[in-house]
Design an enzyme around this catalytic site. Sequence first.
Site, short mmCIF file in Angstrom:
data_model
loop_
_atom_site.label_atom_id
_atom_site.label_comp_id
_atom_site.label_asym_id
_atom_site.label_seq_id
_atom_site.Cartn_x
_atom_site.Cartn_y
_atom_site.Cartn_z
N CYS A 133 43.57 40.56 35.30
CA CYS A 133 43.99 42.07 35.76
C CYS A 133 45.17 42.53 35.64
CB CYS A 133 43.86 42.01 37.34
SG CYS A 133 44.67 40.45 38.07
N HIS A 246 48.07 46.57 41.53
CA HIS A 246 49.24 45.90 41.12
C HIS A 246 50.11 46.72 40.34
CE1 HIS A 246 46.86 42.36 41.77
NE2 HIS A 246 46.47 41.82 40.69
P1 NAP Z 1 36.03 36.50 46.62
O1 NAP Z 1 36.22 37.59 47.10
O2 NAP Z 1 36.72 35.33 47.24
O3 NAP Z 1 34.67 36.16 46.39
C1 NAP Z 1 34.00 35.24 45.55
C2 NAP Z 1 32.63 35.40 45.21
O4 NAP Z 1 32.15 34.22 44.67
C3 NAP Z 1 31.93 35.63 46.58
O5 NAP Z 1 30.56 36.28 46.07
C4 NAP Z 1 31.18 34.15 46.68
O6 NAP Z 1 29.97 34.18 47.44
C5 NAP Z 1 30.90 33.85 45.14
N1 NAP Z 1 31.26 32.26 45.13
C6 NAP Z 1 32.20 31.36 45.57
N2 NAP Z 1 31.85 29.96 45.04
C7 NAP Z 1 30.55 30.11 44.43
C8 NAP Z 1 29.59 29.10 44.05
N3 NAP Z 1 30.06 27.91 44.03
N4 NAP Z 1 28.41 29.49 43.76
C9 NAP Z 1 28.01 30.75 43.78
N5 NAP Z 1 28.86 32.01 44.14
C10 NAP Z 1 30.38 31.48 44.52
O7 NAP Z 1 36.75 36.45 45.18
P2 NAP Z 1 37.02 37.81 44.18
O8 NAP Z 1 38.61 38.40 44.14
O9 NAP Z 1 35.99 38.75 44.31
O10 NAP Z 1 37.09 36.99 42.50
C11 NAP Z 1 35.92 36.56 41.92
C12 NAP Z 1 36.42 36.12 40.52
O11 NAP Z 1 37.07 37.55 40.11
C13 NAP Z 1 37.57 35.12 40.51
O12 NAP Z 1 37.20 34.20 39.43
C14 NAP Z 1 38.87 35.70 40.20
O13 NAP Z 1 39.55 35.16 39.62
C15 NAP Z 1 38.40 36.89 39.25
N6 NAP Z 1 39.14 38.08 39.32
C16 NAP Z 1 39.74 38.50 40.40
C17 NAP Z 1 40.52 39.74 40.44
C18 NAP Z 1 40.97 40.35 41.55
O14 NAP Z 1 41.91 41.19 41.41
N7 NAP Z 1 40.44 40.17 42.82
C19 NAP Z 1 40.79 40.24 39.17
C20 NAP Z 1 40.31 39.72 38.00
C21 NAP Z 1 39.42 38.65 38.01
P3 NAP Z 1 29.93 33.65 48.90
O15 NAP Z 1 30.42 35.17 49.46
O16 NAP Z 1 28.42 33.21 49.26
O17 NAP Z 1 30.86 32.52 49.23
#
Ligand code: NAP
Length: 340
Positions: A133, A246
């Site tokens: 990001c 950010h």
């Molecule tokens: P989050 O709110 O914690 O959500 C995680 C998601 O992944 C949920 O849908 C969760 O499902 C699913 N998940 C987790 N473990 C899993 C598994 N073993 N099998 C299948 N599904 C699984 O996280 P987020 O902020 O959305 O971030 C998700 C990804 O995007 C990460 O890789 C993060 O590094 C990347 N990212 C985030 C941002 C940001 O600003 N937030 C920016 C760039 C990249 P459940 O609800 O069923 O647990």
Amino acid sequence: MSRKLFTVAVAGATGAVGNEMIRGLESRNFPVKSLKLLASSRSVGRTLKFKGEDIAVEELTGDAFKGVDIALFSAGGGPSLEFAPKAAAAGCVVVDNSSAWRMDADVPLVVPEANPHAVAGYVKKGIIANPNCSTIQMLVALNPIYRKYGLRRIVVSTYQAVSGSGKKAIDELSGQTRAMIHDASAAVSVYPHRIAFNCLPHIDVFLENGYTKEEMKMVNETRKILEDSTIGVTATTVRVPVFYGHSEAVNVETKTPFDIQDIRAMLASAPGVRLVDEPSANVYPMAIDAQGQDDTLVGRIRRDESIENGLNLWIVADNIRKGAATNTIQIAEILAEKYL
Ligand code: NAP
């Protein structure tokens, strides 16, 4: 001519980014024929809305991608490493939001405003990576400057919102803030220290060179996206008690002399950038203005008077939207329009 429609899957649909992806597919009118929502087994039984319809969440498994054309992944690095190749083998193209594939030489890393041509490289592995990001918003702003004046060096300090660590971190900041206002003790679980009323110079894990992995992502991803290994990049990434958006203090040294009015004019018309720079009227980019929209806000534009070709900027964007979901969907739009 009728528009081609695609079967799309969102893996990690119940997460902070996944949720925004669903809203983005809807608001940007992505050509969706049908939408499949995938998450962990914990979420099976839940439904999420898309265009007014309830869609049942299914478990992310290797078999989930049969008949899917495009899969947007946002379920974390582990699931991406395991399931993206399986999805690609099933014939769909993955746009992955985790850091798992970003530095793979056979996987393009794309900021649509900077290197849209790189999308063509999806053919090698069937996977395209969405950058970190903080890197995305920095390059949306720096790309026009780089193309015209070159960049010798970038020094960046970030002020990153807790939503960058997902849903649990958003809950932790609000829980700690409430607790502290009521003189109660604040539970610490997502971060190693309290984040409410604090700043943590620590995002992702520490590496042997003393930098964090987040800081090295900014170094390595910048060079890969601009296809220029000569650019010096050094980063300090800091988590701050902000929910969304950010902010970045960015200092650059260009290769050739620049005209500051030209920099302003270029940024004013650069794709994805909104100039927010009237300091005399207290107008500058702020996280509260970046939240909930897709522009990268750029302001506090001024010469660094300590070196010959130095420039300072303050760059702010919504990390969940342009830093994650929107950039991913923009990549999928290029894919859908030009390649599939
Ligand atoms: P989050 O709110 O914690 O959500 C995680 C998601 O992944 C949920 O849908 C969760 O499902 C699913 N998940 C987790 N473990 C899993 C598994 N073993 N099998 C299948 N599904 C699984 O996280 P987020 O902020 O959305 O971030 C998700 C990804 O995007 C990460 O890789 C993060 O590094 C990347 N990212 C985030 C941002 C940001 O600003 N937030 C920016 C760039 C990249 P459940 O609800 O069923 O647990």
